[in-house]
Design a protein around this motif. Sequence first.
Motif, PDB file in Angstrom:
ATOM      1  N   TRP A 184       9.665   0.215  -1.947  1.00  0.00           N
ATOM      2  CA  TRP A 184       8.541  -0.717  -1.958  1.00  0.00           C
ATOM      3  C   TRP A 184       8.931  -2.081  -1.408  1.00  0.00           C
ATOM      4  CZ3 TRP A 184       3.487  -0.214  -2.438  1.00  0.00           C
ATOM      5  CH2 TRP A 184       2.714  -1.362  -2.661  1.00  0.00           C
ATOM      6  N   GLU A 185      10.162  -2.493  -1.641  1.00  0.00           N
ATOM      7  CA  GLU A 185      10.618  -3.828  -1.235  1.00  0.00           C
ATOM      8  C   GLU A 185      10.880  -3.935   0.261  1.00  0.00           C
ATOM      9  OE1 GLU A 185      12.271  -1.900  -3.540  1.00  0.00           O
ATOM     10  OE2 GLU A 185      11.197  -2.752  -5.245  1.00  0.00           O
ATOM     11  N   ALA A 186      10.903  -2.833   0.979  1.00  0.00           N
ATOM     12  CA  ALA A 186      11.198  -2.859   2.417  1.00  0.00           C
ATOM     13  C   ALA A 186      10.188  -3.738   3.148  1.00  0.00           C
ATOM     14  CB  ALA A 186      11.186  -1.444   2.988  1.00  0.00           C
ATOM     15  N   PRO A 187      10.652  -4.544   4.098  1.00  0.00           N
ATOM     16  CA  PRO A 187       9.741  -5.463   4.801  1.00  0.00           C
ATOM     17  C   PRO A 187       8.557  -4.758   5.464  1.00  0.00           C
ATOM     18  CG  PRO A 187      12.018  -5.993   5.324  1.00  0.00           C
ATOM     19  CD  PRO A 187      12.040  -4.721   4.513  1.00  0.00           C
ATOM     20  N   GLU A 188       8.773  -3.582   6.051  1.00  0.00           N
ATOM     21  CA  GLU A 188       7.667  -2.892   6.713  1.00  0.00           C
ATOM     22  C   GLU A 188       6.627  -2.396   5.705  1.00  0.00           C
ATOM     23  OE1 GLU A 188      11.085   0.191   6.515  1.00  0.00           O
ATOM     24  OE2 GLU A 188      10.889  -1.960   6.824  1.00  0.00           O
ATOM     25  N   VAL A 189       7.072  -2.064   4.507  1.00  0.00           N
ATOM     26  CA  VAL A 189       6.145  -1.647   3.448  1.00  0.00           C
ATOM     27  C   VAL A 189       5.339  -2.852   2.981  1.00  0.00           C
ATOM     28  CG1 VAL A 189       6.017  -0.806   1.066  1.00  0.00           C
ATOM     29  CG2 VAL A 189       7.496   0.342   2.725  1.00  0.00           C
ATOM     30  N   GLN A 227      -4.373   6.517  -2.880  1.00  0.00           N
ATOM     31  CA  GLN A 227      -3.744   7.305  -3.941  1.00  0.00           C
ATOM     32  C   GLN A 227      -2.221   7.268  -3.823  1.00  0.00           C
ATOM     33  OE1 GLN A 227      -5.711  11.115  -5.019  1.00  0.00           O
ATOM     34  NE2 GLN A 227      -7.209  10.542  -3.446  1.00  0.00           N
ATOM     35  N   LYS A 228      -1.717   7.322  -2.595  1.00  0.00           N
ATOM     36  CA  LYS A 228      -0.272   7.222  -2.369  1.00  0.00           C
ATOM     37  C   LYS A 228       0.240   5.860  -2.830  1.00  0.00           C
ATOM     38  CE  LYS A 228       3.801   8.129  -0.464  1.00  0.00           C
ATOM     39  NZ  LYS A 228       4.616   9.289  -0.734  1.00  0.00           N
ATOM     40  N   ALA A 255       3.510   2.171  -5.886  1.00  0.00           N
ATOM     41  CA  ALA A 255       3.524   0.731  -6.132  1.00  0.00           C
ATOM     42  C   ALA A 255       4.074   0.404  -7.519  1.00  0.00           C
ATOM     43  CB  ALA A 255       2.108   0.166  -6.001  1.00  0.00           C
ATOM     44  N   PRO A 256       4.799  -0.695  -7.627  1.00  0.00           N
ATOM     45  CA  PRO A 256       5.245  -1.139  -8.950  1.00  0.00           C
ATOM     46  C   PRO A 256       4.045  -1.611  -9.781  1.00  0.00           C
ATOM     47  CG  PRO A 256       5.837  -2.753  -7.275  1.00  0.00           C
ATOM     48  CD  PRO A 256       5.247  -1.582  -6.559  1.00  0.00           C
ATOM     49  N   ASP A 257       4.268  -1.756 -11.066  1.00  0.00           N
ATOM     50  CA  ASP A 257       3.189  -2.127 -11.985  1.00  0.00           C
ATOM     51  C   ASP A 257       2.434  -3.373 -11.545  1.00  0.00           C
ATOM     52  OD1 ASP A 257       3.879   0.038 -13.542  1.00  0.00           O
ATOM     53  OD2 ASP A 257       4.900  -1.140 -15.083  1.00  0.00           O
ATOM     54  N   ARG A 309       0.066  -2.549  -8.749  1.00  0.00           N
ATOM     55  CA  ARG A 309      -1.066  -1.744  -9.229  1.00  0.00           C
ATOM     56  C   ARG A 309      -2.064  -2.617  -9.978  1.00  0.00           C
ATOM     57  NH1 ARG A 309       2.660   1.905 -10.634  1.00  0.00           N
ATOM     58  NH2 ARG A 309       2.321   1.632 -12.850  1.00  0.00           N
ATOM     59  N   LEU A 310      -1.569  -3.568 -10.745  1.00  0.00           N
ATOM     60  CA  LEU A 310      -2.460  -4.485 -11.453  1.00  0.00           C
ATOM     61  C   LEU A 310      -3.234  -5.348 -10.459  1.00  0.00           C
ATOM     62  CD1 LEU A 310      -3.504  -5.608 -14.102  1.00  0.00           C
ATOM     63  CD2 LEU A 310      -1.527  -7.141 -14.158  1.00  0.00           C
ATOM     64  N   GLU A 311      -2.553  -5.809  -9.419  1.00  0.00           N
ATOM     65  CA  GLU A 311      -3.186  -6.588  -8.356  1.00  0.00           C
ATOM     66  C   GLU A 311      -4.291  -5.757  -7.673  1.00  0.00           C
ATOM     67  OE1 GLU A 311      -1.192  -9.372  -5.011  1.00  0.00           O
ATOM     68  OE2 GLU A 311      -0.657  -7.251  -4.830  1.00  0.00           O
ATOM     69  N   MET A 312      -4.004  -4.498  -7.393  1.00  0.00           N
ATOM     70  CA  MET A 312      -4.998  -3.609  -6.778  1.00  0.00           C
ATOM     71  C   MET A 312      -6.185  -3.408  -7.713  1.00  0.00           C
ATOM     72  SD  MET A 312      -2.826  -0.616  -4.863  1.00  0.00           S
ATOM     73  CE  MET A 312      -1.179  -0.670  -5.499  1.00  0.00           C
ATOM     74  N   THR A 313      -5.896  -3.217  -8.987  1.00  0.00           N
ATOM     75  CA  THR A 313      -6.961  -2.997  -9.974  1.00  0.00           C
ATOM     76  C   THR A 313      -7.884  -4.205 -10.041  1.00  0.00           C
ATOM     77  OG1 THR A 313      -5.510  -1.557 -11.240  1.00  0.00           O
ATOM     78  CG2 THR A 313      -7.437  -2.440 -12.383  1.00  0.00           C
TER      79      THR A 313
END
Length: 122
Positions: free
Chosen positions: A49-54, A79-80, A85-87, A90-94
């Motif tokens: 997740w931390e990768a710059p391209e991600v 869904q992917k 994604a870290p918590d 996911r909270l930001e998305m929610t």
Amino acid sequence: DPAHGATPQPVGGHAVPFGHQDAARAHPVAAAKDQLGCRTLQRLFDVPWEAPEVQDAYAQLFPALPELMADAYGNFLVQKLLDVAPDAARLEMTRLVAPHLAAIAVTPHGTFAAQKLVDSLR
């Protein structure tokens, strides 16, 4: 299918299909709405997740998440994202999606992404 952004996007003056990583990374929202582009982006999110391209792809996709959740191909990418994604993300998305959740959930494709979002809440 042009309705889903399947038209190859110009990259460096040449039309490149979304299966090409550079095209998918350059136009991630459009690529997410394309079958091959969506698959390409899903593979991108297999790296840490931390990768710059991600992080770059996520930043570009984030504002479009409500739209992508209801899309025939984009819902698979969302869904992917919810899987990897870290918590905090996911909270930001929610928080972004919450005001749109009812409208998303009644669409044929959004129902799956909405259920995944609810399931991802811990």
